[in-house]
Enzyme design. Structure first.
Site, PDB file in Angstrom:
ATOM      1  N   LYS A   1      44.705  16.773  42.079  1.00 37.18           N
ATOM      2  CA  LYS A   1      43.821  17.943  42.057  1.00 37.18           C
ATOM      3  C   LYS A   1      42.767  17.740  43.142  1.00 37.18           C
ATOM      4  O   LYS A   1      42.492  16.608  43.543  1.00 37.18           O
ATOM      5  CB  LYS A   1      43.135  18.053  40.685  1.00 37.18           C
TER       6      LYS A   1
ATOM      7  N   ALA B   1      42.229  27.512  30.277  1.00 35.79           N
ATOM      8  CA  ALA B   1      41.276  26.548  30.854  1.00 35.79           C
ATOM      9  C   ALA B   1      41.821  25.126  30.752  1.00 35.79           C
ATOM     10  O   ALA B   1      42.410  24.751  29.734  1.00 35.79           O
ATOM     11  CB  ALA B   1      39.936  26.650  30.136  1.00 35.79           C
TER      12      ALA B   1
ATOM     13  N   ARG C   1      39.818  23.435  43.165  1.00 35.12           N
ATOM     14  CA  ARG C   1      38.737  24.170  42.513  1.00 35.12           C
ATOM     15  C   ARG C   1      37.528  24.210  43.427  1.00 35.12           C
ATOM     16  O   ARG C   1      37.230  23.219  44.107  1.00 35.12           O
ATOM     17  CB  ARG C   1      38.399  23.455  41.206  1.00 35.12           C
TER      18      ARG C   1
HETATM   19  N1  LIG Z   1      44.854  30.291  38.273  1.00 37.57           N
HETATM   20  C1  LIG Z   1      45.827  29.620  37.677  1.00 37.57           C
HETATM   21  O1  LIG Z   1      47.009  29.890  37.902  1.00 37.57           O
HETATM   22  C2  LIG Z   1      45.518  28.508  36.730  1.00 37.57           C
HETATM   23  C3  LIG Z   1      44.266  28.379  36.159  1.00 37.57           C
HETATM   24  N2  LIG Z   1      44.038  27.398  35.250  1.00 37.57           N
HETATM   25  C4  LIG Z   1      42.725  27.230  34.649  1.00 37.57           C
HETATM   26  O2  LIG Z   1      42.355  28.446  33.984  1.00 37.57           O
HETATM   27  C5  LIG Z   1      40.938  28.642  34.095  1.00 37.57           C
HETATM   28  C6  LIG Z   1      40.668  29.989  34.767  1.00 37.57           C
HETATM   29  O3  LIG Z   1      41.291  29.989  36.046  1.00 37.57           O
HETATM   30  P1  LIG Z   1      41.197  31.276  37.014  1.00 37.57           P
HETATM   31  O4  LIG Z   1      41.321  32.505  36.204  1.00 37.57           O
HETATM   32  O5  LIG Z   1      42.159  31.008  38.100  1.00 37.57           O
HETATM   33  O6  LIG Z   1      39.732  31.128  37.562  1.00 37.57           O
HETATM   34  P2  LIG Z   1      38.786  32.261  38.207  1.00 37.57           P
HETATM   35  O7  LIG Z   1      37.801  31.553  39.040  1.00 37.57           O
HETATM   36  O8  LIG Z   1      39.612  33.336  38.822  1.00 37.57           O
HETATM   37  O9  LIG Z   1      38.086  32.888  36.906  1.00 37.57           O
HETATM   38  C7  LIG Z   1      37.232  32.183  36.077  1.00 37.57           C
HETATM   39  C8  LIG Z   1      36.331  33.203  35.413  1.00 37.57           C
HETATM   40  O10 LIG Z   1      35.578  32.554  34.416  1.00 37.57           O
HETATM   41  C9  LIG Z   1      34.235  32.986  34.504  1.00 37.57           C
HETATM   42  N3  LIG Z   1      33.409  31.939  33.932  1.00 37.57           N
HETATM   43  C10 LIG Z   1      33.117  30.713  34.432  1.00 37.57           C
HETATM   44  N4  LIG Z   1      32.325  30.031  33.593  1.00 37.57           N
HETATM   45  C11 LIG Z   1      32.123  30.831  32.524  1.00 37.57           C
HETATM   46  C12 LIG Z   1      31.382  30.723  31.325  1.00 37.57           C
HETATM   47  N5  LIG Z   1      30.705  29.618  31.034  1.00 37.57           N
HETATM   48  N6  LIG Z   1      31.390  31.762  30.447  1.00 37.57           N
HETATM   49  C13 LIG Z   1      32.079  32.882  30.731  1.00 37.57           C
HETATM   50  N7  LIG Z   1      32.789  33.062  31.866  1.00 37.57           N
HETATM   51  C14 LIG Z   1      32.804  32.052  32.738  1.00 37.57           C
HETATM   52  C15 LIG Z   1      34.003  33.267  35.979  1.00 37.57           C
HETATM   53  O11 LIG Z   1      32.934  34.162  36.180  1.00 37.57           O
HETATM   54  C16 LIG Z   1      35.352  33.851  36.398  1.00 37.57           C
HETATM   55  O12 LIG Z   1      35.394  35.260  36.254  1.00 37.57           O
HETATM   56  C17 LIG Z   1      40.414  27.424  34.878  1.00 37.57           C
HETATM   57  O13 LIG Z   1      40.037  26.424  33.973  1.00 37.57           O
HETATM   58  C18 LIG Z   1      41.634  26.962  35.661  1.00 37.57           C
HETATM   59  O14 LIG Z   1      41.552  25.591  35.989  1.00 37.57           O
HETATM   60  C19 LIG Z   1      45.020  26.541  34.830  1.00 37.57           C
HETATM   61  C20 LIG Z   1      46.278  26.647  35.347  1.00 37.57           C
HETATM   62  C21 LIG Z   1      46.617  27.597  36.389  1.00 37.57           C
HETATM   63  O1  LIG Z   2      48.435  27.054  39.664  1.00 36.38           O
HETATM   64  C1  LIG Z   2      48.465  26.427  40.723  1.00 36.38           C
HETATM   65  O2  LIG Z   2      48.391  26.999  41.839  1.00 36.38           O
HETATM   66  C2  LIG Z   2      48.654  24.949  40.745  1.00 36.38           C
HETATM   67  C3  LIG Z   2      48.714  24.311  39.403  1.00 36.38           C
HETATM   68  C4  LIG Z   2      47.382  23.857  38.934  1.00 36.38           C
HETATM   69  O3  LIG Z   2      46.545  23.429  39.663  1.00 36.38           O
HETATM   70  C5  LIG Z   2      47.085  23.901  37.505  1.00 36.38           C
HETATM   71  O4  LIG Z   2      47.994  24.221  36.734  1.00 36.38           O
HETATM   72  O5  LIG Z   2      45.939  23.616  37.117  1.00 36.38           O
END
Ligand SMILES: NC(=O)C1=CN([C@@H]2O[C@H](COP(=O)(O)OP(=O)(O)OC[C@H]3O[C@@H](n4cnc5c(N)ncnc54)[C@H](O)[C@@H]3O)[C@@H](O)[C@H]2O)C=CC1
Ligand SMILES: O=C(O)CCC(=O)C(=O)O
Length: 385
Positions: free
Chosen positions: A90, A275, A54
């Site tokens: 992580k 999330a 992250r």
């Molecule tokens: N990318 C993945 O494959 C995975 C993601 N996650 C979790 O899912 C969540 C989202 O991940 P991604 O989409 O990859 O992240 P990202 O960084 O692509 O998108 C996050 C979005 O949330 C917005 N954001 C942040 N804080 C906010 C708030 N307080 N109110 C409204 N919007 C807000 C940001 O502006 C951004 O557009 C994270 O918690 C991540 O750890 C979990 C497993 C896998």
């Molecule tokens: O989605 C990934 O690339 C790794 C897995 C991970 O970090 C998660 O599930 O939060």
């Protein structure tokens, strides 16, 4: 007992207390690139640690440490729940993803990952993208989920979003006796890599949305798409997303958002989103149960990305990933049934099922070292871990 002054309390702060459940925490500092990162390895019972990296502008190092410890602990449970042969880890990079990214920063990060010699595999998370890790992989083979043209399995947010949609189907089965996503209203916080894909699919399957994101332009884009599909999207400001009248809240941004304040305001029947660490504390799961709000444990809902990057271990196969991501539906139904039968909050029910799996495996594996586990050779190169 005598009360300690704030100064004495500070002096008693001990990293080993903070990381008492963790195997290893690595602080990474590279002056040349400006990299400040923390890698946390929670538990390698099931295999080497795996977890995304992250990037976030944490106010303090303590905030970053707290986040990485919580996230890596969650990865241990997520790996066990998804039945993959990895442990929990992580990383967090302290910095603003919109301003502080450079190729050098990610190469320096890759060097620190390499120094762990196969105990930790990583890839994308909130604030990072596959392209960032193309730089990191120049320094280490322990990178997963890079683009297919670089030998990875591609964008892991695609199966993560699929897993969220399958979870919403499981939630709807329990709520309505029908998995269909259509004709319901979903409140999505965060329209990034995962949330945007979830939003688009929900709209195309006939749902209406409330959305919010820190970047207003993304919400506007979703609304424009909705107009083309004849669906309704309402853009909400900030924490307003926790008060709207919707069927399901879909958190796809940061964790720690479900607490006393949000629970008392919630106007939804269920919560299921990507999330990590949505419940601020375990007891908030019981509070949701008391309010009759069905909570889908986040580490099962968001397992799709993990399933895809872990599958690289076996050479990467899209059909296998799709099948395991579809199984998230059944895992959740099992948790909901176990929770009901044992009158447990859903997260505690999931934790009990995961603990059983860990216990059954721990007699075979223990602490991971690459010397004693030569099977972990994702890149299939001679002499590598
Ligand atoms: N990318 C993945 O494959 C995975 C993601 N996650 C979790 O899912 C969540 C989202 O991940 P991604 O989409 O990859 O992240 P990202 O960084 O692509 O998108 C996050 C979005 O949330 C917005 N954001 C942040 N804080 C906010 C708030 N307080 N109110 C409204 N919007 C807000 C940001 O502006 C951004 O557009 C994270 O918690 C991540 O750890 C979990 C497993 C896998
Ligand atoms: O989605 C990934 O690339 C790794 C897995 C991970 O970090 C998660 O599930 O939060």
């Amino acid at each position: 007992m005598m009360e300690l002054s704030p100064e004495k309390q500070m002096m008693q702060w001990d990293i080993f207390n903070e990381m008492s459940e963790h195997e290893q925490v690595v602080f990474c500092n590279d002056q040349a690139s400006g990299l400040k990162a923390i890698i946390a390895i929670h538990d390698t019972t099931l295999g080497p640690a795996l977890g995304g990296c992250r990037m976030y502008p944490y106010h303090t190092t303590e905030d970053a440490l707290e986040d990485v410890l919580r996230l890596s602990r969650g990865m241990t449970k997520k790996c066990a729940a998804a039945d993959v042969d990895f442990g929990g880890g992580k990383a967090v990079i302290i910095g603003d993803p919109t301003k502080d990214k450079t190729p050098e920063l990610f190469r320096a990060f890759g060097q620190f990952v390499e120094s762990l010699q196969g105990r930790f595999y990583t890839g994308t998370d909130m604030g990072t993208t596959m392209d960032d890790f193309v730089h990191a992989m120049k320094e280490t083979r322990c990178i997963v989920g890079v683009p297919e043209e670089f030998g990875g399995s591609g964008d892991s947010s695609v199966p993560t979003a699929e897993g969220v949609l399958n979870s919403l189907r499981a939630v709807n089965t329990v709520l309505n006796g029908d998995p269909s996503l259509a004709d319901h209203t979903y409140a999505i916080q965060g329209l990034g890599k995962v949330g945007y894909k979830v939003a688009m699919q929900l709209l195309s399957e006939g749902a209406d949305l409330y959305v919010t994101d820190l970047q207003p332009a993304i919400s506007v884009k979703v609304k424009e798409q909705a107009v083309k599909l004849g669906r309704d999207v309402q853009i909400v400001d900030g924490d307003g997303i926790f008060t709207v009248h919707a069927d399901v809240l879909v958190p796809c941004a940061r964790g720690g958002i479900i607490d006393e304040r949000t629970i008392s305001n919630l106007n939804v029947k269920a919560i299921a989103g990507s999330a990590n660490n949505q419940l601020k504390e375990t007891r908030h799961g019981a509070m949701l149960q008391a309010r009759g709000i069905l909570y889908a444990p986040d580490y099962i809902v968001n397992g799709g990305g993990l399933i895809q990057v872990a599958d690289e271990l076996y050479g990467g196969n899209k059909a296998r990933v799709v099948a395991k991501t579809q199984a998230i539906y059944h895992s959740l139904i099992e948790v909901f049934e176990y929770s009901k039968a044992n009158q447990l909050p859903t997260e505690e029910a999931a934790d009990q099922l995961v603990a059983r799996r860990m216990a059954s495996r721990s007699s075979r594996n223990s602490f991971f070292t690459n010397r004693t586990r030569p099977k972990w050779s994702i890149r299939q190169e001679k002499g590598m871990y």
